[in-house]
Design a protein around this motif. Structure first.
Motif, PDB file in Angstrom:
ATOM      1  N   LEU A 269      11.892  11.860   3.281  1.00 48.01           N
ATOM      2  CA  LEU A 269      11.051  11.369   4.374  1.00 48.01           C
ATOM      3  C   LEU A 269       9.618  11.130   3.907  1.00 48.01           C
ATOM      4  N   VAL A 270       9.079  12.092   3.158  1.00 53.01           N
ATOM      5  CA  VAL A 270       7.701  11.940   2.670  1.00 53.01           C
ATOM      6  C   VAL A 270       7.605  10.766   1.700  1.00 53.01           C
ATOM      7  N   GLY A 271       8.553  10.671   0.772  1.00 51.83           N
ATOM      8  CA  GLY A 271       8.540   9.582  -0.188  1.00 51.83           C
ATOM      9  C   GLY A 271       8.678   8.220   0.458  1.00 51.83           C
ATOM     10  N   THR A 272       9.476   8.148   1.517  1.00 53.22           N
ATOM     11  CA  THR A 272       9.735   6.874   2.189  1.00 53.22           C
ATOM     12  C   THR A 272       8.562   6.418   3.051  1.00 53.22           C
ATOM     13  N   PHE A 273       7.982   7.339   3.810  1.00 49.98           N
ATOM     14  CA  PHE A 273       6.951   6.958   4.781  1.00 49.98           C
ATOM     15  C   PHE A 273       5.513   7.133   4.283  1.00 49.98           C
ATOM     16  N   GLY A 275       4.788   7.501   0.655  1.00 50.36           N
ATOM     17  CA  GLY A 275       4.659   7.215  -0.768  1.00 50.36           C
ATOM     18  C   GLY A 275       4.859   8.458  -1.614  1.00 50.36           C
ATOM     19  N   THR A 276       4.743   8.306  -2.913  1.00 45.14           N
ATOM     20  CA  THR A 276       5.069   9.401  -3.843  1.00 45.14           C
ATOM     21  C   THR A 276       3.847  10.164  -4.355  1.00 45.14           C
ATOM     22  N   GLU A 277       2.670   9.919  -3.774  1.00 47.47           N
ATOM     23  CA  GLU A 277       1.453  10.573  -4.272  1.00 47.47           C
ATOM     24  C   GLU A 277       1.539  12.089  -4.235  1.00 47.47           C
ATOM     25  N   THR A 278       2.157  12.627  -3.173  1.00 49.28           N
ATOM     26  CA  THR A 278       2.208  14.083  -3.024  1.00 49.28           C
ATOM     27  C   THR A 278       3.500  14.690  -3.565  1.00 49.28           C
ATOM     28  N   LEU A 279       4.399  13.866  -4.076  1.00 50.32           N
ATOM     29  CA  LEU A 279       5.658  14.384  -4.609  1.00 50.32           C
ATOM     30  C   LEU A 279       5.492  14.811  -6.063  1.00 50.32           C
ATOM     31  N   GLY A 280       6.399  15.654  -6.527  1.00 48.80           N
ATOM     32  CA  GLY A 280       6.348  16.109  -7.910  1.00 48.80           C
ATOM     33  C   GLY A 280       5.104  16.924  -8.198  1.00 48.80           C
ATOM     34  N   LEU A 281       4.600  16.807  -9.405  1.00 47.19           N
ATOM     35  CA  LEU A 281       3.401  17.543  -9.799  1.00 47.19           C
ATOM     36  C   LEU A 281       2.147  17.007  -9.119  1.00 47.19           C
ATOM     37  N   GLY A 282       2.104  15.717  -8.906  1.00 49.81           N
ATOM     38  CA  GLY A 282       0.927  15.108  -8.296  1.00 49.81           C
ATOM     39  C   GLY A 282      -0.229  14.918  -9.257  1.00 49.81           C
ATOM     40  N   THR A 283       0.018  15.069 -10.552  1.00 46.89           N
ATOM     41  CA  THR A 283      -1.064  14.976 -11.540  1.00 46.89           C
ATOM     42  C   THR A 283      -1.626  13.559 -11.658  1.00 46.89           C
ATOM     43  N   THR A 284      -0.811  12.550 -11.365  1.00 48.74           N
ATOM     44  CA  THR A 284      -1.311  11.172 -11.415  1.00 48.74           C
ATOM     45  C   THR A 284      -2.435  10.973 -10.399  1.00 48.74           C
ATOM     46  N   LEU A 302      -0.604  17.038   3.659  1.00 49.14           N
ATOM     47  CA  LEU A 302       0.759  16.604   3.344  1.00 49.14           C
ATOM     48  C   LEU A 302       1.305  17.361   2.131  1.00 49.14           C
ATOM     49  N   LYS A 303       0.435  17.598   1.130  1.00 49.69           N
ATOM     50  CA  LYS A 303       0.864  18.321  -0.069  1.00 49.69           C
ATOM     51  C   LYS A 303       1.215  19.766   0.269  1.00 49.69           C
ATOM     52  N   ILE A 304       0.423  20.403   1.112  1.00 53.12           N
ATOM     53  CA  ILE A 304       0.713  21.782   1.513  1.00 53.12           C
ATOM     54  C   ILE A 304       2.062  21.860   2.222  1.00 53.12           C
ATOM     55  N   ILE A 305       2.292  20.935   3.145  1.00 51.51           N
ATOM     56  CA  ILE A 305       3.528  20.955   3.930  1.00 51.51           C
ATOM     57  C   ILE A 305       4.753  20.727   3.045  1.00 51.51           C
ATOM     58  N   ILE A 306       4.713  19.687   2.208  1.00 51.88           N
ATOM     59  CA  ILE A 306       5.895  19.378   1.399  1.00 51.88           C
ATOM     60  C   ILE A 306       6.127  20.433   0.320  1.00 51.88           C
ATOM     61  N   THR A 307       5.053  21.060  -0.181  1.00 47.99           N
ATOM     62  CA  THR A 307       5.215  22.158  -1.140  1.00 47.99           C
ATOM     63  C   THR A 307       5.878  23.358  -0.472  1.00 47.99           C
ATOM     64  N   SER A 308       5.433  23.687   0.725  1.00 49.73           N
ATOM     65  CA  SER A 308       5.995  24.820   1.465  1.00 49.73           C
ATOM     66  C   SER A 308       7.475  24.602   1.763  1.00 49.73           C
ATOM     67  N   ILE A 309       7.825  23.392   2.171  1.00 48.89           N
ATOM     68  CA  ILE A 309       9.229  23.085   2.463  1.00 48.89           C
ATOM     69  C   ILE A 309      10.053  23.106   1.183  1.00 48.89           C
ATOM     70  N   PHE A 325      -3.796  20.232  -6.867  1.00 50.47           N
ATOM     71  CA  PHE A 325      -3.782  18.977  -6.103  1.00 50.47           C
ATOM     72  C   PHE A 325      -4.563  19.150  -4.802  1.00 50.47           C
ATOM     73  N   VAL A 326      -4.252  20.221  -4.080  1.00 47.00           N
ATOM     74  CA  VAL A 326      -4.908  20.470  -2.797  1.00 47.00           C
ATOM     75  C   VAL A 326      -6.408  20.658  -2.989  1.00 47.00           C
ATOM     76  N   GLY A 327      -6.794  21.460  -3.967  1.00 46.46           N
ATOM     77  CA  GLY A 327      -8.218  21.691  -4.221  1.00 46.46           C
ATOM     78  C   GLY A 327      -8.950  20.428  -4.619  1.00 46.46           C
ATOM     79  N   ALA A 328      -8.333  19.631  -5.482  1.00 40.30           N
ATOM     80  CA  ALA A 328      -8.970  18.395  -5.948  1.00 40.30           C
ATOM     81  C   ALA A 328      -9.114  17.377  -4.822  1.00 40.30           C
ATOM     82  N   THR A 329      -8.077  17.227  -3.995  1.00 42.81           N
ATOM     83  CA  THR A 329      -8.140  16.241  -2.906  1.00 42.81           C
ATOM     84  C   THR A 329      -9.112  16.668  -1.809  1.00 42.81           C
ATOM     85  N   VAL A 330      -9.126  17.951  -1.477  1.00 41.77           N
ATOM     86  CA  VAL A 330     -10.103  18.441  -0.499  1.00 41.77           C
ATOM     87  C   VAL A 330     -11.515  18.257  -1.053  1.00 41.77           C
TER      88      VAL A 330
END
Length: 440
Positions: A269-273, A275-284, A302-309, A325-330
């Protein structure tokens, strides 16, 4: 005089002993981590070449659950937490089966877009190797725990390319507010050795060049302090969402394999709606921020939610890379709204949220210096310490033991696990709700 000479002889022997043992653990940790990173890089490129690679997530998550349940239950979750638990409750004993199972399940999670990190498997591989060596050498419980702490330091240092903060992390993360000076030497030796082993094996790490003088005014320190509060609140939110998601997962009474389908479906769902920015490591995404790219404000949520799930519904891996990822984006968002260089605040946010979520502000501050240069030191220190206190008696590693009060008027009893404190608070809230309902 003779007594002093005898004492020095014992100390000299102990230094040589632990230098040698820690070097072995560092070598082993470095080899395991370098192999893991090479497999991860190869597999990620291969899987992402298929386009919507995240559609395979439900299948891989179910495979993870089967492997973990029947081969190594301690491979569940984000890894480092299990090593901390092993040190506090099991005298550092870690089953060898954890090493391959954690490696495989983390790779499967990341290949399919699950949001996890790299340090969990690294800490478990280093700790598992150390526990195996302790078994072979028939060490007592104290020496076993010291050796496993070396494994944490070696794994952390090797995975992020930060030998000093990796070493400090291993001796700071076990307790909230206390550093294990007894383990200082072997942790440093293990961390430095593991780092150089991965470097010699060709592991390449990104280099960041950030100008920390850009836009500095007489009010800059005040802005850093206010940002530190924001990073502490963000750490608080991250931990609470992780904890609540874990409680929800435990309360859902369905066949255990179906939880893997839930976790995998969330990734789709996250990847489809979104994109893939928050999927995987997110280092990109993180690297793009440090290169000047702007981000949308909701990425950290979004990263917090998908990581928790991911971690509570079939995924396996670490937690620190999502924390980055969360620290850098915030931080980038704070930089954008304050008119400062987003990369500058992203760097500070990365280490401050790490310090807040893990209760390891010193290691986080040193990591900032190792990653971004010495110019970040005063700002990282201030933000990390404020974030650490704002987080309160919470941790992304709930089996940490509280060794200090974060405020003198708190009634919290030190010397207890964070998890037990949380459970007592939850029980008190439930009792209070029942009383209020009865009064009505």
């Amino acid at each position: 005089m003779i007594k002093y000479l005898k004492d020095e002889k014992i100390i000299f022997y102990d230094v040589i002993k632990w230098f040698f043992l820690a070097t072995l653990i560092g070598l082993g940790s470095g080899l395991l981590v370098a192999s893991f990173l090479k497999l991860l890089n190869w597999g990620t490129v291969y899987s992402e070449s298929f386009g919507k690679y995240f559609w395979i997530a439900p299948v891989f998550f179910v495979i993870n659950i089967i492997l973990i349940k029947y081969l190594a239950p301690d491979a569940q979750g984000h890894g480092t937490e299990k090593v901390i638990e092993a040190i506090h409750k099991k005298a550092g004993k870690i089953k060898v089966a954890v090493i391959p199972v954690k490696l495989i399940t983390t790779l499967l999670t990341l290949f399919s877009g699950g949001s996890v990190g790299k340090e969990g498997p690294s800490a478990q591989m280093g700790g598992g190797l150390a526990s195996l060596m302790a078994d072979i050498l028939k060490f007592n419980d104290d020496d076993r725990k010291k050796l496993v702490i070396c494994g944490i330091s070696g794994g952390f240092a090797a995975i992020f390319g930060t030998p000093i903060s990796g070493a400090v992390f291993g001796i700071e993360v076990l307790f909230v507010g206390m550093i294990l000076y007894d383990d200082l030497l072997p942790s440093f030796v293990s961390g430095i050795t593991a780092y150089y082993v991965t470097t010699l094996m060709g592991v390449v790490r990104p280099e960041y060049h950030i100008d920390f003088t850009t836009g500095m005014t007489e009010f800059f320190i005040l802005k850093i302090a206010l940002a530190g509060i924001a990073f502490g609140v963000c750490s608080f939110i991250f931990i609470e969402i992780m904890n609540q998601t874990e409680r929800i997962s435990k309360r859902i009474k369905i066949h255990f394999l179906l939880k893997g389908l839930i976790g995998g479906s969330a990734v789709i769902l996250v990847g489809t709606f979104f994109g893939t920015e928050t999927l995987g490591l997110g280092t990109t995404t993180v690297n793009a921020i440090f290169s000047g790219a702007k981000i949308v404000w909701y990425l950290f949520i979004l990263k917090i939610i998908i990581t928790s799930i991911t971690l509570n519904f079939g995924g396996s891996g670490g937690i620190v890379t999502p924390v980055f990822f969360v620290g850098a984006t915030v931080g980038a968002f704070v930089g954008q709204i304050t008119g400062h260089d987003p990369a500058l605040f992203a760097a500070i946010g990365l280490v401050a949220v790490l310090g807040g979520t893990t209760n390891a502000p010193i290691a986080a501050c040193i990591m900032g210096i190792e990653l971004f240069g010495v110019a970040i030191a005063p700002y990282a220190a201030l933000a990390c310490i404020i974030s650490f206190f704002i987080t309160g008696n919470r941790s992304i590693y709930p089996t940490q033991i509280l060794a200090m009060k974060k405020a003198s008027h708190l009634t919290t009893v030190v010397g207890r696990e964070i998890k037990l404190i949380d459970e007592e608070i939850e029980q008190e809230e439930i009792i209070q709700e029942i009383k209020e309902q009865n009064n009505k």
